[in-house]
Design an enzyme around this catalytic site. Structure first.
Site, PDB file in Angstrom:
ATOM      1  N   THR A 236      48.183  44.709  32.892  1.00 53.27           N
ATOM      2  CA  THR A 236      48.190  43.766  34.016  1.00 53.27           C
ATOM      3  C   THR A 236      49.422  42.855  33.944  1.00 53.27           C
ATOM      4  O   THR A 236      50.134  42.670  34.924  1.00 53.27           O
ATOM      5  CB  THR A 236      46.936  42.878  33.944  1.00 53.27           C
ATOM      6  OG1 THR A 236      46.738  42.498  32.581  1.00 53.27           O
ATOM      7  CG2 THR A 236      45.715  43.590  34.470  1.00 53.27           C
TER       8      THR A 236
ATOM      9  N   PHE B 239      43.661  37.129  40.169  1.00 55.82           N
ATOM     10  CA  PHE B 239      42.939  37.125  38.899  1.00 55.82           C
ATOM     11  C   PHE B 239      41.436  37.279  39.112  1.00 55.82           C
ATOM     12  O   PHE B 239      40.642  36.944  38.231  1.00 55.82           O
ATOM     13  CB  PHE B 239      43.217  35.827  38.132  1.00 55.82           C
ATOM     14  CG  PHE B 239      44.614  35.743  37.566  1.00 55.82           C
ATOM     15  CD1 PHE B 239      44.956  36.440  36.405  1.00 55.82           C
ATOM     16  CD2 PHE B 239      45.595  34.991  38.189  1.00 55.82           C
ATOM     17  CE1 PHE B 239      46.242  36.364  35.874  1.00 55.82           C
ATOM     18  CE2 PHE B 239      46.879  34.904  37.667  1.00 55.82           C
ATOM     19  CZ  PHE B 239      47.202  35.607  36.503  1.00 55.82           C
TER      20      PHE B 239
ATOM     21  N   CYS C  37      39.311  36.503  35.734  1.00 56.75           N
ATOM     22  CA  CYS C  37      40.082  36.783  34.521  1.00 56.75           C
ATOM     23  C   CYS C  37      40.002  35.629  33.523  1.00 56.75           C
ATOM     24  O   CYS C  37      40.369  34.501  33.842  1.00 56.75           O
ATOM     25  CB  CYS C  37      41.537  37.009  34.910  1.00 56.75           C
ATOM     26  SG  CYS C  37      42.545  37.431  33.497  1.00 56.75           S
TER      27      CYS C  37
HETATM   28  C1  HEM Z   1      39.260  40.124  34.389  1.00 62.71           C
HETATM   29  C2  HEM Z   1      43.614  40.315  36.555  1.00 62.71           C
HETATM   30  C3  HEM Z   1      45.742  39.249  32.294  1.00 62.71           C
HETATM   31  C4  HEM Z   1      41.444  39.582  30.077  1.00 62.71           C
HETATM   32  C5  HEM Z   1      40.266  40.241  35.319  1.00 62.71           C
HETATM   33  C6  HEM Z   1      40.048  40.481  36.732  1.00 62.71           C
HETATM   34  C7  HEM Z   1      41.263  40.552  37.337  1.00 62.71           C
HETATM   35  C8  HEM Z   1      42.247  40.336  36.317  1.00 62.71           C
HETATM   36  C9  HEM Z   1      41.534  40.806  38.820  1.00 62.71           C
HETATM   37  C10 HEM Z   1      38.685  40.643  37.423  1.00 62.71           C
HETATM   38  C11 HEM Z   1      38.299  42.104  37.388  1.00 62.71           C
HETATM   39  C12 HEM Z   1      37.031  42.414  38.144  1.00 62.71           C
HETATM   40  O1  HEM Z   1      36.544  41.612  38.949  1.00 62.71           O
HETATM   41  O2  HEM Z   1      36.527  43.523  37.932  1.00 62.71           O
HETATM   42  C13 HEM Z   1      44.557  40.028  35.572  1.00 62.71           C
HETATM   43  C14 HEM Z   1      45.979  39.910  35.827  1.00 62.71           C
HETATM   44  C15 HEM Z   1      46.575  39.597  34.640  1.00 62.71           C
HETATM   45  C16 HEM Z   1      45.532  39.540  33.638  1.00 62.71           C
HETATM   46  C17 HEM Z   1      46.648  40.096  37.196  1.00 62.71           C
HETATM   47  C18 HEM Z   1      48.020  39.360  34.308  1.00 62.71           C
HETATM   48  C19 HEM Z   1      48.940  39.011  35.156  1.00 62.71           C
HETATM   49  C20 HEM Z   1      44.769  39.228  31.325  1.00 62.71           C
HETATM   50  C21 HEM Z   1      44.976  38.931  29.926  1.00 62.71           C
HETATM   51  C22 HEM Z   1      43.756  39.045  29.309  1.00 62.71           C
HETATM   52  C23 HEM Z   1      42.782  39.391  30.313  1.00 62.71           C
HETATM   53  C24 HEM Z   1      46.326  38.569  29.308  1.00 62.71           C
HETATM   54  C25 HEM Z   1      43.380  38.849  27.860  1.00 62.71           C
HETATM   55  C26 HEM Z   1      44.063  38.279  26.987  1.00 62.71           C
HETATM   56  C27 HEM Z   1      40.496  39.765  31.062  1.00 62.71           C
HETATM   57  C28 HEM Z   1      39.070  39.899  30.779  1.00 62.71           C
HETATM   58  C29 HEM Z   1      38.441  40.038  32.018  1.00 62.71           C
HETATM   59  C30 HEM Z   1      39.489  40.007  33.035  1.00 62.71           C
HETATM   60  C31 HEM Z   1      38.421  39.877  29.405  1.00 62.71           C
HETATM   61  C32 HEM Z   1      36.947  40.186  32.261  1.00 62.71           C
HETATM   62  C33 HEM Z   1      36.308  38.807  32.399  1.00 62.71           C
HETATM   63  C34 HEM Z   1      34.789  38.876  32.585  1.00 62.71           C
HETATM   64  O3  HEM Z   1      34.325  39.703  33.364  1.00 62.71           O
HETATM   65  O4  HEM Z   1      34.113  38.066  31.953  1.00 62.71           O
HETATM   66  N1  HEM Z   1      41.615  40.149  35.092  1.00 62.71           N
HETATM   67  N2  HEM Z   1      44.336  39.817  34.242  1.00 62.71           N
HETATM   68  N3  HEM Z   1      43.432  39.488  31.520  1.00 62.71           N
HETATM   69  N4  HEM Z   1      40.712  39.832  32.422  1.00 62.71           N
HETATM   70 FE1  HEM Z   1      42.505  39.737  33.319  1.00 62.71          FE
END
Ligand code: HEM
Length: 459
Positions: A268, A396, A403
């Site tokens: 991502t 996000f 996220c």
């Molecule tokens: C969830 C985008 C970076 C860990 C999400 C979701 C999005 C997203 C859209 C929601 C997904 C859903 O609804 O199914 C992004 C973008 C990033 C990024 C655009 C960078 C520009 C990161 C980083 C980490 C991370 C650096 C960890 C260090 C997570 C986790 C979830 C998540 C663990 C699940 C949260 C939950 O459901 O409790 N992310 N992410 N993400 N992201 Fe990111």
């Protein structure tokens, strides 16, 4: 009286699976939204999927009393084969999600992420050094180096483990296994399991899952045998207790979350960095303003953590890049009750899967104006970002399942982008390059190359 939701003609058994482009499925979803409008229905074998693409409908879907994330179908359900009840793939009501969420929210908060700055800087310097050595005679694929950067950064910050990707020609076996696992998980979503069995893909898939699990388990065992007082995410998970129940996370769940951070945290961020590189280079006046800001705030000094919030134009460039090129271009939820969307216009039955086509909703002219298709960081400046209608900017994700790594990703991206434009003159390898998309679980620019040269106007 509700309006019927359009459904393009489909094949028996397959539904619309054969009509969705394999290379870039997103293109098909966008095309269908242009043909069929703000909401349409698709059939993936026997599974029905509603796809919404406007701000108004996306806002409805953000109501987490009526819609919940439930990864029981599609690519996320497949990713669950490798990371189980880790935060990203947990199902609603799973106790381990609640425990890990409460325990890890502070670990990903702004203060904790600031403490990770030195580790982030360590890896960012490795990229800068490599580009300095390459000089302008080498055409660089930025997505590849950004992936090295983001993988190494999340591994170092989450479990103090060095993947050393900048010092290898090929990826470490663990990274290869993870990348293959993700590609295969994405493809399984569009392939009947019978075909997967017949093609003999299971053995390699299982082996990849084992390779990933073995490394994570080894790191957990090693940390238990050799405790440190480092405040990384692994220690927080091993030593932390849920503030509500006093419970700790099981080793299995810690393994699932370590792998989750590596998966969710690398591609991502790397994709977003690649998009922002493209958008900034495509508009020389944006690059000039960015350079002016960096020179004024940083001069020749290395960026410090406290400098990052003094760079509003850089922040705006990243926000606008996330709008124009959201790395996760779709997200799915399930209706938890019979309901309607669009002010009562469309009926949605309990259990129905609804996908938000974020990539389209983030370009809705009703929110972003007639120039919604233009990269324009100015629209994120001077209080305009803060004044956006609620839920309008959500690369996000949204709500409880948004996220957790947002602050982490933003700090990492601000740092490396500041370093690159502070130290290098950057140009497109082919100035006539126009954005093409490559899609795996995320989207990123395809066949995009740059050249860099240490800045001539600096000592
Ligand atoms: C969830 C985008 C970076 C860990 C999400 C979701 C999005 C997203 C859209 C929601 C997904 C859903 O609804 O199914 C992004 C973008 C990033 C990024 C655009 C960078 C520009 C990161 C980083 C980490 C991370 C650096 C960890 C260090 C997570 C986790 C979830 C998540 C663990 C699940 C949260 C939950 O459901 O409790 N992310 N992410 N993400 N992201 Fe990111």
């Amino acid at each position: 009286m509700t309006t019927p939701i359009p459904c393009p003609p489909s094949l028996p058994f397959f539904g619309h699976v054969t009509q969705i482009e394999k290379e870039v499925p997103l293109r098909s979803f966008i095309l269908l939204s242009k043909q069929y409008g703000e909401v349409y229905e698709l059939l993936q074998f026997s599974r029905s999927l509603l796809v919404v693409s406007t701000y108004e409908l996306m806002t409805d879907i953000c109501d987490d009393k009526r819609f919940v994330k439930n990864p029981t179908g599609g690519a996320l359900a497949q990713v669950r084969n490798g990371v189980g009840d880790g935060l990203f793939t947990a199902q609603p009501g799973e106790e381990n999600w609640e425990l890990a969420h409460r325990l890890l929210m502070p670990a990903f908060g702004t203060a904790a992420v600031r403490e990770m700055f030195d580790d982030m800087y360590d890896i960012a310097e490795q990229l800068v050094l490599k580009w300095e050595r390459f000089g302008p005679s080498v055409a660089i694929n930025p997505a590849e180096d950004f992936t090295r950067l983001t993988f190494d950064t999340i591994a170092l910050c989450s479990m103090s483990y060095r993947l050393n990707s900048f010092y290898r020609d090929s990826s470490p076996p663990f990274v290869e296994a993870m990348v293959d696992f993700l590609v295969e998980s994405g493809q399984r979503a569009f392939r009947p399991s019978l075909v997967t069995n017949m093609l003999g893909y299971n053995a390699k898939y299982e082996q990849d899952i084992k390779t990933m699990a073995d490394l994570a388990n080894e790191i957990i065992a090693d940390r238990k045998a050799n405790p440190t007082d480092k405040n990384d995410l692994l220690n927080r998970m091993l030593l932390g207790k849920d503030p509500k129940t006093g419970k700790s996370l099981s080793d299995e769940n810690i393994k699932n979350n370590l792998l989750t951070f590596l998966i969710a945290g690398h591609e991502t961020t790397s994709s977003t960095l690649s998009f922002s590189m493209y958008f900034i280079l495509k508009k020389p006046e944006v690059m000039r303003k960015l350079r002016e800001e960096l020179d004024e705030v940083l001069g020749d000094e290395p960026p410090q953590v406290g400098d990052l919030h003094k760079l509003p134009y850089l922040n705006a460039c990243l926000r606008e890049s996330l709008r124009m090129g959201p790395a996760a271009p779709m997200r799915s939820v399930e209706a938890s009750e019979d309901t309607t969307i669009g002010g009562g216009k469309y009926a949605v039955k309990k259990g129905q899967t609804v996908a938000v086509l974020t990539a389209q909703a983030l370009r809705d002219p009703k929110v972003w104006g007639e120039d919604a298709e233009e990269f324009n960081p100015e629209r994120m400046l001077g209080g305009k970002f803060e004044a956006l209608p609620s839920n309008a900017w959500q690369p996000f994700g949204f709500g409880m399942r948004a996220c957790i790594g947002r602050a982490f990703a933003l700090q990492e991206m601000l740092l490396i982008t500041a370093l690159i434009f502070q130290r290098f003159d950057v140009m497109m390898d082919d100035p006539s390059y126009e954005l093409a998309i490559k899609q795996t679980l995320t989207i990123k620019p395809k066949d995009f190359r740059i050249r860099v040269a240490p800045r001539k106007d600096r000592g």
